[in-house]
Design an enzyme around this catalytic site. Structure first.
Site, PDB file in Angstrom:
ATOM      1  N   GLU A 111      12.122   2.638  14.254  1.00 56.52           N
ATOM      2  CA  GLU A 111      11.209   3.699  13.813  1.00 56.52           C
ATOM      3  C   GLU A 111      10.054   3.717  14.804  1.00 56.52           C
ATOM      4  O   GLU A 111      10.173   3.205  15.912  1.00 56.52           O
ATOM      5  CB  GLU A 111      10.748   3.445  12.370  1.00 56.52           C
ATOM      6  CG  GLU A 111      10.082   2.097  12.158  1.00 56.52           C
ATOM      7  CD  GLU A 111       9.618   1.865  10.721  1.00 56.52           C
ATOM      8  OE1 GLU A 111       9.526   2.817   9.934  1.00 56.52           O
ATOM      9  OE2 GLU A 111       9.306   0.694  10.414  1.00 56.52           O
ATOM     10  N   ARG A 156       8.233   3.757  -4.642  1.00 51.43           N
ATOM     11  CA  ARG A 156       8.242   2.782  -3.529  1.00 51.43           C
ATOM     12  C   ARG A 156       7.150   1.735  -3.701  1.00 51.43           C
ATOM     13  O   ARG A 156       7.362   0.549  -3.415  1.00 51.43           O
ATOM     14  CB  ARG A 156       8.078   3.514  -2.202  1.00 51.43           C
ATOM     15  CG  ARG A 156       8.144   2.594  -0.991  1.00 51.43           C
ATOM     16  CD  ARG A 156       8.101   3.344   0.326  1.00 51.43           C
ATOM     17  NE  ARG A 156       6.854   4.036   0.531  1.00 51.43           N
ATOM     18  CZ  ARG A 156       6.595   4.867   1.553  1.00 51.43           C
ATOM     19  NH1 ARG A 156       7.522   5.078   2.468  1.00 51.43           N
ATOM     20  NH2 ARG A 156       5.433   5.458   1.667  1.00 51.43           N
ATOM     21  N   TYR A 214       0.823  -1.207   0.000  1.00 50.56           N
ATOM     22  CA  TYR A 214       0.000   0.000   0.000  1.00 50.56           C
ATOM     23  C   TYR A 214       0.858   1.258   0.000  1.00 50.56           C
ATOM     24  O   TYR A 214       2.065   1.197   0.229  1.00 50.56           O
ATOM     25  CB  TYR A 214      -0.971  -0.002   1.189  1.00 50.56           C
ATOM     26  CG  TYR A 214      -0.356   0.378   2.524  1.00 50.56           C
ATOM     27  CD1 TYR A 214       0.455  -0.509   3.222  1.00 50.56           C
ATOM     28  CD2 TYR A 214      -0.578   1.635   3.076  1.00 50.56           C
ATOM     29  CE1 TYR A 214       1.011  -0.149   4.446  1.00 50.56           C
ATOM     30  CE2 TYR A 214      -0.028   1.998   4.303  1.00 50.56           C
ATOM     31  CZ  TYR A 214       0.770   1.097   4.973  1.00 50.56           C
ATOM     32  OH  TYR A 214       1.325   1.454   6.168  1.00 50.56           O
ATOM     33  N   LYS A 220       6.484  -2.030   2.278  1.00 52.36           N
ATOM     34  CA  LYS A 220       5.261  -1.390   2.782  1.00 52.36           C
ATOM     35  C   LYS A 220       4.089  -2.343   2.581  1.00 52.36           C
ATOM     36  O   LYS A 220       3.203  -2.140   1.724  1.00 52.36           O
ATOM     37  CB  LYS A 220       5.030  -0.039   2.103  1.00 52.36           C
ATOM     38  CG  LYS A 220       4.090   0.867   2.893  1.00 52.36           C
ATOM     39  CD  LYS A 220       4.168   2.294   2.421  1.00 52.36           C
ATOM     40  CE  LYS A 220       3.113   3.195   3.028  1.00 52.36           C
ATOM     41  NZ  LYS A 220       3.232   3.419   4.460  1.00 52.36           N
TER      42      LYS A 220
HETATM   43  N1  PDD Z   1       2.623   5.373   7.594  1.00 49.46           N
HETATM   44  N2  PDD Z   1       7.235   3.873   9.081  1.00 49.46           N
HETATM   45  C1  PDD Z   1       6.053   3.222   9.093  1.00 49.46           C
HETATM   46  C2  PDD Z   1       5.981   1.916   9.780  1.00 49.46           C
HETATM   47  C3  PDD Z   1       4.927   3.773   8.452  1.00 49.46           C
HETATM   48  O1  PDD Z   1       3.758   3.103   8.442  1.00 49.46           O
HETATM   49  C4  PDD Z   1       5.045   5.041   7.828  1.00 49.46           C
HETATM   50  C5  PDD Z   1       3.872   5.689   7.128  1.00 49.46           C
HETATM   51  C6  PDD Z   1       6.281   5.699   7.852  1.00 49.46           C
HETATM   52  C7  PDD Z   1       6.502   7.027   7.175  1.00 49.46           C
HETATM   53  O2  PDD Z   1       6.494   6.873   5.780  1.00 49.46           O
HETATM   54  P1  PDD Z   1       6.038   8.073   4.843  1.00 49.46           P
HETATM   55  O3  PDD Z   1       6.891   9.235   5.199  1.00 49.46           O
HETATM   56  O4  PDD Z   1       6.320   7.562   3.481  1.00 49.46           O
HETATM   57  O5  PDD Z   1       4.583   8.337   5.092  1.00 49.46           O
HETATM   58  C8  PDD Z   1       7.363   5.075   8.483  1.00 49.46           C
HETATM   59  C9  PDD Z   1       1.491   5.695   6.780  1.00 49.46           C
HETATM   60  C10 PDD Z   1       1.228   7.160   6.663  1.00 49.46           C
HETATM   61  C11 PDD Z   1       0.290   4.845   7.152  1.00 49.46           C
HETATM   62  O6  PDD Z   1       0.505   3.662   7.329  1.00 49.46           O
HETATM   63  O7  PDD Z   1      -0.833   5.352   7.181  1.00 49.46           O
END
Ligand code: PDD
Length: 288
Positions: free
Chosen positions: A182, A51, A32, A149
């Site tokens: 993270e 990505r 996703y 992801k």
């Molecule tokens: N979450 N790490 C994790 C585990 C995440 O799920 C996310 C993003 C990030 C940050 O990634 P980005 O900067 O590309 O949004 C880091 C999204 C927003 C979600 O799951 O809704």
């Protein structure tokens, strides 16, 4: 949410139906993305789709999609859902098979679902309007492929839920060596003595697009020193600033970690500069 996209159609959500044999439903077998959009301008559209395509390749989902195809869907969703501050969620599962079987075959048609949801307005550096976050710490108990992801988010959901049950907003995760990985739904940065530090990417972290943009923007438009390296638990607890970064939070300042108040409860100077630079340059990453 008035109109969603499912497998080629823009339809009301109640008409969007998928098979219970879909491997996304049975196995969490999918990838996703979440792409922010402010007044019909995307943040990091190109790296977000890069990505997504990398994730599909990593788990061997065959598909015919490219950047232009996703751009059209994202634009349509913004338009049909009133524009404004929207996150576009894109979900590609491996699709529906005839039976539940762990092994997958290559001839299944992927299921593609996308919808728009409201996100907070892009942060401006105005102290009265800034969301700050309270976080807890925990050992990272997720799987070993967090760089993908994946829609299989149970580990993240459990960590996130624990913070909410404790009255907090997020959970900072540390591996068995007490190194910061993270947060459950964000990447993390710390600031110490004017230096911005973030964990180096590997299989334990999602390569966040907000993280990527922040590193690029700081490199191009500031003199602030930046380090990508191992960050220990002790360093996090001794940090002058801690930030959560994600597509919906942008650069989110942490005000409390467990029972420790960060920076005496004040917003950090380096956060101010970084969020201001992010605001100025966030729309520069939409060409492919
Ligand atoms: N979450 N790490 C994790 C585990 C995440 O799920 C996310 C993003 C990030 C940050 O990634 P980005 O900067 O590309 O949004 C880091 C999204 C927003 C979600 O799951 O809704």
């Amino acid at each position: 949410m008035s109109i969603v996209y499912l497998n080629g159609e823009f339809i009301p959500p109640e008409q969007a139906k998928i098979s219970p044999m879909d491997r996304g439903f049975l196995f969490g077998d999918g990838i996703y993305e979440v792409i922010p959009s402010y007044d019909n301008k995307f943040v990091g559209f190109t790296p977000h789709i890069d990505r997504l395509l990398d994730g599909l390749a990593a788990i061997e989902i065959n598909h015919p999609y490219d950047h232009a195809f996703f751009e059209e869907i994202c634009h349509q969703l913004c338009e049909q859902n009133g524009g404004g501050d929207l996150g576009i969620y894109i979900h590609v599962s491996r699709g529906a098979d005839t039976k539940r079987h762990h092994a997958f075959t290559q001839n299944i048609r992927p299921t593609l679902f996308a919808y728009a949801f409201e996100i907070p307005p892009a942060p401006c550096v105005d102290d009265t309007k800034i969301n700050t976050y309270k976080v807890i710490s925990a050992q990272d108990l997720r799987w070993q492929r967090c760089n993908i992801k994946s829609t299989s988010l149970l580990g993240n959901v459990m960590h996130y839920q624990r913070s909410h049950q404790a009255g907090f907003d997020e959970t900072l995760l540390f591996n068995e060596k007490d190194e910061l990985t993270e947060a459950a739904s964000c990447n993390c940065f710390i600031v110490k003595d004017g230096v911005v530090i973030t964990p180096k990417l590997d299989h334990q972290k999602l390569p966040g697009i907000t993280r990527l943009l922040i590193l690029d923007i700081l490199d191009k438009y500031s003199d602030i020193p930046v380090e990508e390296r191992v960050v220990t638990r002790d360093e996090v607890f001794a940090a002058d600033e801690i930030w959560l970064t994600s597509s919906t939070k942008q650069v989110g300042p942490v005000r409390q970690l467990d029972d420790k108040i960060i920076n005496n409860g004040n917003l950090g100077d380096i956060w101010r500069q970084t969020q201001a630079l992010f605001t100025a340059h966030q729309f520069d990453y939409n060409d492919y």
